[in-house]
Design a protein around this motif. Structure first.
Motif, PDB file in Angstrom:
ATOM      1  N   ILE A  90       0.899  -1.174   0.000  1.00 54.84           N
ATOM      2  CA  ILE A  90       0.000   0.000   0.000  1.00 54.84           C
ATOM      3  C   ILE A  90       0.927   1.210   0.000  1.00 54.84           C
ATOM      4  N   ALA A  91       1.095   1.814  -1.164  1.00 54.70           N
ATOM      5  CA  ALA A  91       2.090   2.879  -1.306  1.00 54.70           C
ATOM      6  C   ALA A  91       1.486   4.141  -1.914  1.00 54.70           C
ATOM      7  N   GLY A  92       2.088   5.267  -1.528  1.00 48.14           N
ATOM      8  CA  GLY A  92       1.711   6.530  -2.153  1.00 48.14           C
ATOM      9  C   GLY A  92       0.408   7.112  -1.640  1.00 48.14           C
ATOM     10  N   MET A  93       0.005   6.722  -0.425  1.00 54.97           N
ATOM     11  CA  MET A  93      -1.220   7.283   0.174  1.00 54.97           C
ATOM     12  C   MET A  93      -0.908   7.865   1.545  1.00 54.97           C
ATOM     13  N   GLY A  94      -1.832   8.657   2.084  1.00 52.55           N
ATOM     14  CA  GLY A  94      -1.642   9.201   3.422  1.00 52.55           C
ATOM     15  C   GLY A  94      -1.760   8.102   4.480  1.00 52.55           C
ATOM     16  N   ALA A  95      -1.169   8.338   5.646  1.00 50.44           N
ATOM     17  CA  ALA A  95      -1.205   7.341   6.722  1.00 50.44           C
ATOM     18  C   ALA A  95      -2.642   6.974   7.092  1.00 50.44           C
ATOM     19  N   MET A  96      -3.536   7.989   7.113  1.00 53.51           N
ATOM     20  CA  MET A  96      -4.918   7.714   7.528  1.00 53.51           C
ATOM     21  C   MET A  96      -5.615   6.777   6.535  1.00 53.51           C
ATOM     22  N   THR A  97      -5.332   6.966   5.257  1.00 54.27           N
ATOM     23  CA  THR A  97      -5.930   6.080   4.239  1.00 54.27           C
ATOM     24  C   THR A  97      -5.410   4.656   4.441  1.00 54.27           C
ATOM     25  N   ILE A  98      -4.111   4.521   4.693  1.00 54.50           N
ATOM     26  CA  ILE A  98      -3.527   3.181   4.900  1.00 54.50           C
ATOM     27  C   ILE A  98      -4.140   2.546   6.151  1.00 54.50           C
ATOM     28  N   ILE A  99      -4.277   3.335   7.216  1.00 52.34           N
ATOM     29  CA  ILE A  99      -4.880   2.823   8.460  1.00 52.34           C
ATOM     30  C   ILE A  99      -6.309   2.340   8.184  1.00 52.34           C
ATOM     31  N   ASN A 100      -7.080   3.146   7.456  1.00 50.04           N
ATOM     32  CA  ASN A 100      -8.470   2.753   7.161  1.00 50.04           C
ATOM     33  C   ASN A 100      -8.532   1.476   6.339  1.00 50.04           C
ATOM     34  N   ILE A 101      -7.628   1.351   5.377  1.00 54.26           N
ATOM     35  CA  ILE A 101      -7.629   0.154   4.518  1.00 54.26           C
ATOM     36  C   ILE A 101      -7.386  -1.094   5.377  1.00 54.26           C
ATOM     37  N   ILE A 102      -6.424  -1.021   6.305  1.00 56.73           N
ATOM     38  CA  ILE A 102      -6.116  -2.179   7.163  1.00 56.73           C
ATOM     39  C   ILE A 102      -7.287  -2.434   8.117  1.00 56.73           C
TER      40      ILE A 102
END
Ligand SMILES: C[S@@+](CC[C@H](N)C(=O)[O-])C[C@H]1O[C@@H](n2cnc3c(N)ncnc32)[C@H](O)[C@@H]1O
Length: 227
Positions: A90-102
């Motif tokens: 999961i690359a090139g996104m904000g931390a919050m987007t990565i957190i939400n995806i997980i």
């Protein structure tokens, strides 16, 4: 195709022969590179938006890799079944987007051998979340591309373990790695903090004094790491 430093460093963390999911593939450069270089035989590429999805579809077709790259339209891991792949990027996104995806697909996220995460902002926020849900940081790196530093955080599901402020702010692997890019990156962060503290000290409001204390603590943590 030649990748930039950021994506190149991410691919260097993918062992040969594993199935990879690339979440938010955009142009599909990463999947195309992995298959063309013989690193992966199968990559699942996902995209939330139709525009980038079509761009990825065009590039995959142009490269003749439709049989090896399975492109799916949908958010995060929504189109992925648990244990369908070995590694997630999961690359090139904000931390919050990565957190939400997980967070939205814990069962799928937990099933990967490792997740390679590259937040564009707030890596400390991401680390804090990962520690709190019992993910272990197994590797980290910092790369430099287009006049910017990028942190890459590699994790896998483990048991809950204790962590401290330095683990969150600097990262448990980064703080021990100390290669030239990492030292440059920490010095860069120190310089920024020193500038902020200097500006804040001009004012003597309570809010500024409180902010100075917070940033001085951060500064001390970073200075300790490169001592
Ligand atoms: C800046 S691009 C990064 C592309 C590529 N991953 C890279 O690192 O070069 C971010 C991409 O992620 C997609 N994206 C954002 N949120 C997403 C989500 N929740 N699920 C899937 N894709 C998402 C965006 O549409 C965009 O194409």
């Amino acid at each position: 195709m030649k990748l930039g430093n950021r994506l190149q460093t991410i691919t260097s963390k993918i062992p040969k022969g594993l199935t990879v999911v690339d979440v938010g593939t955009d142009h599909a450069y990463l999947p195309i590179y992995l298959v063309n270089k013989g690193i992966s035989e199968k990559v699942i590429a996902t995209e939330i938006l139709l525009g980038p999805y079509r761009k990825a579809q065009k590039n995959i077709t142009k490269a003749g890799l439709q049989d090896f790259i399975d492109l799916r339209l949908g958010p995060g891991f929504n189109t992925i079944n648990p244990a369908e792949a070995d590694i997630a990027v999961i690359a090139g996104m904000g931390a919050m987007t990565i957190i939400n995806i997980i967070n939205e697909s814990k069962q799928v996220a937990d099933s990967f051998e490792k997740l390679i995460l590259q937040p564009m902002k707030n890596p400390a926020e991401l680390r804090k979340y990962l520690f709190k849900i019992g993910y272990k940081i197994i590797d980290e790196d910092v790369t430099w591309e287009d006049n910017k530093f990028y942190e890459i955080i590699v994790v896998r599901k483990a048991n809950l373990s204790p962590f401290d402020e330095t683990d969150i702010i600097v990262g448990p692997v980064i703080r021990n790695k100390k290669n030239p890019v990492i030292i440059e990156y920490i010095n860069y962060r120190i310089n920024i903090l020193q500038g902020i503290i200097k500006d804040l000290k001009v004012s003597d409001t309570k809010a500024c004094q409180k902010a100075v204390l917070k940033y001085e603590k951060l500064l001390k943590t970073l200075e300790e790491v490169i001592k």
